[in-house]
Design a protein around this motif. Structure first.
Motif, PDB file in Angstrom:
ATOM      1  N   ARG A 216      -9.207  55.987  -9.253  1.00  0.00           N
ATOM      2  CA  ARG A 216      -8.367  56.044  -8.056  1.00  0.00           C
ATOM      3  C   ARG A 216      -7.131  56.897  -8.294  1.00  0.00           C
ATOM      4  N   PHE A 217      -6.723  57.023  -9.540  1.00  0.00           N
ATOM      5  CA  PHE A 217      -5.531  57.785  -9.877  1.00  0.00           C
ATOM      6  C   PHE A 217      -5.910  58.933 -10.793  1.00  0.00           C
ATOM      7  N   ARG A 218      -5.586  60.149 -10.397  1.00  0.00           N
ATOM      8  CA  ARG A 218      -5.881  61.314 -11.218  1.00  0.00           C
ATOM      9  C   ARG A 218      -4.571  62.043 -11.516  1.00  0.00           C
ATOM     10  N   PHE A 219      -3.704  61.428 -12.300  1.00  0.00           N
ATOM     11  CA  PHE A 219      -2.428  62.021 -12.629  1.00  0.00           C
ATOM     12  C   PHE A 219      -2.512  62.781 -13.941  1.00  0.00           C
ATOM     13  N   THR A 220      -1.892  63.938 -13.983  1.00  0.00           N
ATOM     14  CA  THR A 220      -1.762  64.653 -15.238  1.00  0.00           C
ATOM     15  C   THR A 220      -0.542  64.087 -15.968  1.00  0.00           C
ATOM     16  N   LYS A 221      -0.402  64.444 -17.228  1.00  0.00           N
ATOM     17  CA  LYS A 221       0.766  63.996 -17.985  1.00  0.00           C
ATOM     18  C   LYS A 221       2.044  64.488 -17.336  1.00  0.00           C
ATOM     19  N   ALA A 222       2.033  65.723 -16.806  1.00  0.00           N
ATOM     20  CA  ALA A 222       3.224  66.271 -16.149  1.00  0.00           C
ATOM     21  C   ALA A 222       3.584  65.456 -14.914  1.00  0.00           C
ATOM     22  N   CYS A 223       2.578  65.047 -14.138  1.00  0.00           N
ATOM     23  CA  CYS A 223       2.835  64.243 -12.942  1.00  0.00           C
ATOM     24  C   CYS A 223       3.425  62.894 -13.311  1.00  0.00           C
ATOM     25  N   ILE A 224       2.892  62.282 -14.340  1.00  0.00           N
ATOM     26  CA  ILE A 224       3.399  60.981 -14.773  1.00  0.00           C
ATOM     27  C   ILE A 224       4.836  61.127 -15.263  1.00  0.00           C
ATOM     28  N   THR A 225       5.130  62.214 -15.969  1.00  0.00           N
ATOM     29  CA  THR A 225       6.491  62.458 -16.444  1.00  0.00           C
ATOM     30  C   THR A 225       7.455  62.582 -15.273  1.00  0.00           C
ATOM     31  N   VAL A 226       7.053  63.312 -14.231  1.00  0.00           N
ATOM     32  CA  VAL A 226       7.897  63.465 -13.047  1.00  0.00           C
ATOM     33  C   VAL A 226       8.118  62.113 -12.379  1.00  0.00           C
ATOM     34  N   LEU A 227       7.056  61.333 -12.231  1.00  0.00           N
ATOM     35  CA  LEU A 227       7.177  60.020 -11.604  1.00  0.00           C
ATOM     36  C   LEU A 227       8.103  59.105 -12.396  1.00  0.00           C
ATOM     37  N   LEU A 228       7.921  59.063 -13.705  1.00  0.00           N
ATOM     38  CA  LEU A 228       8.755  58.191 -14.537  1.00  0.00           C
ATOM     39  C   LEU A 228      10.213  58.627 -14.526  1.00  0.00           C
ATOM     40  N   THR A 229      10.449  59.932 -14.547  1.00  0.00           N
ATOM     41  CA  THR A 229      11.821  60.444 -14.499  1.00  0.00           C
ATOM     42  C   THR A 229      12.480  60.065 -13.181  1.00  0.00           C
ATOM     43  N   ALA A 230      11.749  60.225 -12.088  1.00  0.00           N
ATOM     44  CA  ALA A 230      12.291  59.870 -10.773  1.00  0.00           C
ATOM     45  C   ALA A 230      12.601  58.380 -10.706  1.00  0.00           C
ATOM     46  N   MET A 231      11.700  57.560 -11.233  1.00  0.00           N
ATOM     47  CA  MET A 231      11.917  56.120 -11.231  1.00  0.00           C
ATOM     48  C   MET A 231      13.132  55.760 -12.083  1.00  0.00           C
ATOM     49  N   HIS A 232      13.295  56.446 -13.209  1.00  0.00           N
ATOM     50  CA  HIS A 232      14.431  56.206 -14.098  1.00  0.00           C
ATOM     51  C   HIS A 232      15.753  56.488 -13.382  1.00  0.00           C
ATOM     52  N   HIS A 233      15.742  57.480 -12.490  1.00  0.00           N
ATOM     53  CA  HIS A 233      16.950  57.851 -11.757  1.00  0.00           C
ATOM     54  C   HIS A 233      17.112  57.066 -10.461  1.00  0.00           C
ATOM     55  N   GLY A 234      16.297  56.034 -10.279  1.00  0.00           N
ATOM     56  CA  GLY A 234      16.475  55.136  -9.158  1.00  0.00           C
ATOM     57  C   GLY A 234      15.681  55.472  -7.910  1.00  0.00           C
ATOM     58  N   TYR A 235      14.836  56.475  -7.964  1.00  0.00           N
ATOM     59  CA  TYR A 235      14.026  56.805  -6.790  1.00  0.00           C
ATOM     60  C   TYR A 235      12.898  55.798  -6.637  1.00  0.00           C
ATOM     61  N   ARG A 236      12.603  55.477  -5.407  1.00  0.00           N
ATOM     62  CA  ARG A 236      11.485  54.583  -5.098  1.00  0.00           C
ATOM     63  C   ARG A 236      10.249  55.447  -4.908  1.00  0.00           C
ATOM     64  N   ILE A 237       9.195  55.137  -5.598  1.00  0.00           N
ATOM     65  CA  ILE A 237       7.974  55.936  -5.570  1.00  0.00           C
ATOM     66  C   ILE A 237       6.926  55.209  -4.727  1.00  0.00           C
ATOM     67  N   LEU A 238       6.440  55.882  -3.706  1.00  0.00           N
ATOM     68  CA  LEU A 238       5.375  55.346  -2.877  1.00  0.00           C
ATOM     69  C   LEU A 238       4.139  56.196  -3.097  1.00  0.00           C
ATOM     70  N   LEU A 239       3.069  55.565  -3.525  1.00  0.00           N
ATOM     71  CA  LEU A 239       1.823  56.272  -3.759  1.00  0.00           C
ATOM     72  C   LEU A 239       0.824  55.878  -2.695  1.00  0.00           C
ATOM     73  N   HIS A 240       0.106  56.865  -2.200  1.00  0.00           N
ATOM     74  CA  HIS A 240      -0.939  56.577  -1.227  1.00  0.00           C
ATOM     75  C   HIS A 240      -2.127  57.466  -1.513  1.00  0.00           C
ATOM     76  N   HIS A 241      -3.257  57.028  -1.050  1.00  0.00           N
ATOM     77  CA  HIS A 241      -4.472  57.819  -1.199  1.00  0.00           C
ATOM     78  C   HIS A 241      -4.673  58.552   0.107  1.00  0.00           C
ATOM     79  N   GLY A 242      -4.733  59.854   0.055  1.00  0.00           N
ATOM     80  CA  GLY A 242      -4.933  60.594   1.286  1.00  0.00           C
ATOM     81  C   GLY A 242      -4.899  62.082   1.052  1.00  0.00           C
ATOM     82  N   ASP A 243      -5.032  62.823   2.121  1.00  0.00           N
ATOM     83  CA  ASP A 243      -5.014  64.280   2.030  1.00  0.00           C
ATOM     84  C   ASP A 243      -3.601  64.790   2.275  1.00  0.00           C
TER      85      ASP A 243
END
Length: 95
Positions: free
Chosen positions: A9-36
């Motif tokens: 269900r999740f096809r994240f590259t290491k770079a994508c995960i790094t971006v997500l974790l960095t954003a979360m570290h800086h207080g951003y709320r991450i919403l993930l959805h499956h879609g186009d």
């Protein structure tokens, strides 16, 4: 959220995960959805298109899709939508 490497269900590259974790570290709320690229899930009822594309352009498309954490299809749809919107804005500006 737990992301397991074999979860299809999740096809994240290491770079994508790094971006997500960095954003979360800086207080951003991450919403993930499956879609186009339009925000909705693709369905089997959507038309399929088979086309030829120069290899160099396909490589660029794949690089951009990976950098934007999108599938190849989602990247094509996103870029086509941008192009259509840009054309519409140009027409409105000329009117």
């Amino acid at each position: 959220m737990d992301i397991y490497p074999n979860d299809r269900r999740f096809r994240f590259t290491k770079a994508c995960i790094t971006v997500l974790l960095t954003a979360m570290h800086h207080g951003y709320r991450i919403l993930l959805h499956h879609g186009d690229a339009f925000g909705g899930a693709m369905s089997r009822k959507d038309p399929q298109v088979n086309m030829r594309i120069p290899e160099e352009l396909l490589e660029i498309l794949d690089e951009k899709a990976k950098a934007n954490c999108r599938s190849r299809t989602a990247e094509v749809i996103f870029r086509l939508k941008q192009s259509v919107e840009s054309d519409e804005q140009s027409k409105q500006a000329a009117a």
